[in-house]
Scaffold this active site. Structure first.
Site, PDB file in Angstrom:
ATOM      1  CD1 TRP A 181      -2.551   1.874   0.553  1.00  0.00           C
ATOM      2  CD2 TRP A 181      -1.214   2.453   2.253  1.00  0.00           C
ATOM      3  NE1 TRP A 181      -2.850   3.171   0.900  1.00  0.00           N
ATOM      4  CE2 TRP A 181      -2.053   3.542   1.942  1.00  0.00           C
ATOM      5  CE3 TRP A 181      -0.283   2.581   3.291  1.00  0.00           C
ATOM      6  CZ2 TRP A 181      -1.982   4.758   2.635  1.00  0.00           C
ATOM      7  CZ3 TRP A 181      -0.214   3.788   3.977  1.00  0.00           C
ATOM      8  CH2 TRP A 181      -1.062   4.862   3.658  1.00  0.00           C
ATOM      9  CD  GLU A 222      -4.657  -1.390   2.343  1.00  0.00           C
ATOM     10  OE1 GLU A 222      -3.466  -1.641   2.669  1.00  0.00           O
ATOM     11  OE2 GLU A 222      -5.534  -1.048   3.170  1.00  0.00           O
ATOM     12  CG  ASP A 255      -8.653  -0.652   4.785  1.00  0.00           C
ATOM     13  OD1 ASP A 255      -9.722  -0.143   5.172  1.00  0.00           O
ATOM     14  OD2 ASP A 255      -7.602  -0.612   5.450  1.00  0.00           O
ATOM     15  CG  HIS A 258      -8.671   2.109   2.034  1.00  0.00           C
ATOM     16  ND1 HIS A 258      -7.430   1.601   1.740  1.00  0.00           N
ATOM     17  CD2 HIS A 258      -8.570   2.631   3.279  1.00  0.00           C
ATOM     18  CE1 HIS A 258      -6.631   1.787   2.776  1.00  0.00           C
ATOM     19  NE2 HIS A 258      -7.295   2.399   3.715  1.00  0.00           N
ATOM     20  CG  ASP A 292      -7.691   2.801   9.910  1.00  0.00           C
ATOM     21  OD1 ASP A 292      -7.979   1.704   9.433  1.00  0.00           O
ATOM     22  OD2 ASP A 292      -7.138   3.701   9.242  1.00  0.00           O
ATOM     23  CG  ASP A 322      -5.248  -1.415   8.514  1.00  0.00           C
ATOM     24  OD1 ASP A 322      -4.582  -0.978   9.461  1.00  0.00           O
ATOM     25  OD2 ASP A 322      -5.249  -0.895   7.383  1.00  0.00           O
TER      26      ASP A 322
HETATM   27  C1  RNT Z   1      -3.805   2.901   5.127  1.00  0.00           C
HETATM   28  C2  RNT Z   1      -3.944   1.465   4.826  1.00  0.00           C
HETATM   29  C3  RNT Z   1      -2.818   0.571   5.274  1.00  0.00           C
HETATM   30  C4  RNT Z   1      -2.296   0.951   6.641  1.00  0.00           C
HETATM   31  C5  RNT Z   1      -1.297  -0.029   7.214  1.00  0.00           C
HETATM   32  C6  RNT Z   1      -0.588   0.529   8.390  1.00  0.00           C
HETATM   33  O1  RNT Z   1      -4.947   3.625   4.899  1.00  0.00           O
HETATM   34  O2  RNT Z   1      -5.155   0.992   5.332  1.00  0.00           O
HETATM   35  O3  RNT Z   1      -3.204  -0.736   5.232  1.00  0.00           O
HETATM   36  O4  RNT Z   1      -3.336   1.101   7.555  1.00  0.00           O
HETATM   37  O5  RNT Z   1      -0.472  -0.467   6.242  1.00  0.00           O
HETATM   38 ZN    ZN Z   2      -5.500  -1.124   5.270  1.00  0.00          ZN
END
Ligand code: RNT
Ligand code: ZN
Length: 415
Positions: A181, A222, A255, A258, A292, A322
């Site tokens: 990512w 990602e 994720d 996102h 998060d 995450d």
């Molecule tokens: C960031 C992404 C990523 C991070 C981690 C720490 O928006 O979600 O995955 O949270 O790599």
């Molecule tokens: Zn993530």
């Protein structure tokens, strides 16, 4: 409370669910647990703060400051969730010997040897993430950088991480998921949207061209819609990412923080699984933005779990957590998220998906809605408690007493 479980067992048998089978299946599901909840995504290789458009808020006391503290806290957390786990590491969690240091492009497997020892002692696998943030060379762009020197530095980092991932897999005996990512994006309307994406593609191709053992390492990519200070554009958009992974035979990672707020990852899972052999997930909880927060046992988490289970492709979905909350006890945050994801999976395993699908196909939409609602209050609690008991972990909120004791004995001494 054996009779509670016996009652639940009968009740679920009535809708064709064998709870004994469910308990076995749940135990076998691996949840990859992110080390970075323990120290607010701090890591050990840089003094600078967190960058990359992600943010941890809160300064609850007791944060892990050293590898040993992080390991101790991680142990405590894992001991309170039944079932299989993996340790999810970021490259910035390299552990250097006294007086030693290596930049990101020079990281070597040996810098992760203490983590391997840790994982082996516990018989768990390790997943890995190159760290394309919290570094002076990530001030603007990384793999999309127009500055060839910077871009190459980060390509070298990606390749170094491939070698580390292979090492982690070899040593632990479990395949390693290496997730890429990058935060690269723009605060304001870009003058050029194509250039950064083209460079991203080239950089990723260069990393993949280094080659790796596909039986040991699974590369995931990602996507992201925006970050703080990167509100207008991200190079690694959903379309770029999905198109790239499908064309290169690597794995998409979604994720659920996102995407645009009315989009849901639960609705995307079935599409991806029709087109990709595997799908990786970062399960998180976005509150108004990609914040998060700790994963709750909420509708979307349950819906994600339902899609995983109903797909019949559970083994093809790589589940990772995450989130990072620094405003509450960090060990409690870990445990809550783990248990909530597992509860959501339990709820999904206790649902007769085939029967409901049949009703849908027969056009009996009222039946589907009625049953979906009624199943919500079936006695899952008794099955969950029985699961915890069989795994030797505390039932219901009893786990929290252990975290409080740990806080008093260990965390509160960290001044
Ligand atoms: C960031 C992404 C990523 C991070 C981690 C720490 O928006 O979600 O995955 O949270 O790599
Ligand atoms: Zn993530």
């Amino acid at each position: 409370m054996k009779n509670m479980y016996e009652y639940a067992k009968q009740k679920y048998a009535g809708i064709g669910i064998d709870t004994e089978e469910v308990l076995e299946k749940l135990k076998d599901i691996t949840v990859s647990v992110h080390c970075w909840q323990g120290d607010d995504v701090g890591g050990f290789d840089q003094k600078m703060g967190l960058s990359g458009g992600i943010q941890v808020t809160g300064n609850y006391p007791g944060k892990a400051r050293t590898p040993q503290e992080l390991m101790d806290d991680f142990d405590k957390a894992l001991s309170l969730d039944g079932g299989r786990h993996k340790l999810n590491l970021h490259a910035c969690y390299a552990i250097f010997k006294e007086g030693e240091w290596a930049d990101r492009d020079a990281l070597e497997p040996r810098h992760f040897e203490p983590w391997v020892r840790y994982a082996k002692e516990r018989n768990i696998g390790i997943d890995f993430n190159p760290t394309f943030f919290s570094h002076p060379k990530a001030a603007h762009f990384t793999l999309t950088s127009p500055d060839e020197e910077i871009r190459k530095f980060w390509v070298r980092h990606g390749i170094a991480c491939l070698r580390i991932s292979e090492y982690l897999a070899e040593q632990t005996g479990y395949p390693c998921v290496m997730n890429i990512w990058i935060p690269d994006g723009m605060k304001d309307t870009p003058a050029d949207r194509t250039g950064p994406r083209a460079r991203y593609m080239k950089s990723l191709d260069e990393i993949l061209a280094a080659g790796y053992d596909k039986s040991k390492v699974l590369i995931t990519l990602e996507s992201k819609v925006f970050g703080i200070g990167l509100e207008s554009y991200t190079a690694g958009s959903a379309e770029f990412t999905l198109g790239y992974v499908l064309s290169r035979g690597i794995v998409p990672l979604m994720d659920n923080g996102h995407y645009h707020p009315t989009e849901t990852v639960s609705d995307k899972i079935s599409s991806i699984l029709l087109l990709s052999d595997k799908l990786a997930l970062h399960i998180t909880r976005p509150v108004r933005w990609d914040s998060d927060h700790v994963v709750r046992y909420d509708d979307e988490t349950k819906e994600i779990a339902k899609e995983i289970v109903a797909s019949g492709r559970m083994d093809d979905v790589l589940i990772a957590l995450d989130y990072f909350d620094g405003s509450i006890n960090r060990v409690a945050a870990w445990v809550l998220g783990m248990r909530n994801v597992r509860k959501a999976l339990l709820s999904a395993l206790l649902t007769p998906h085939k029967e409901l699908a049949k009703l849908q196909n027969e056009g009996k939409f009222t039946d589907v809605l009625v049953l979906q609602e009624e199943y919500k209050t079936y006695p899952m609690e008794a099955v969950w408690d029985e699961y915890c008991r069989r795994c030797g972990v505390p039932c219901a909120e009893e786990w929290y007493a252990q975290v409080k004791e740990y806080e008093q004995k260990v965390l509160s001494k960290r001044q």
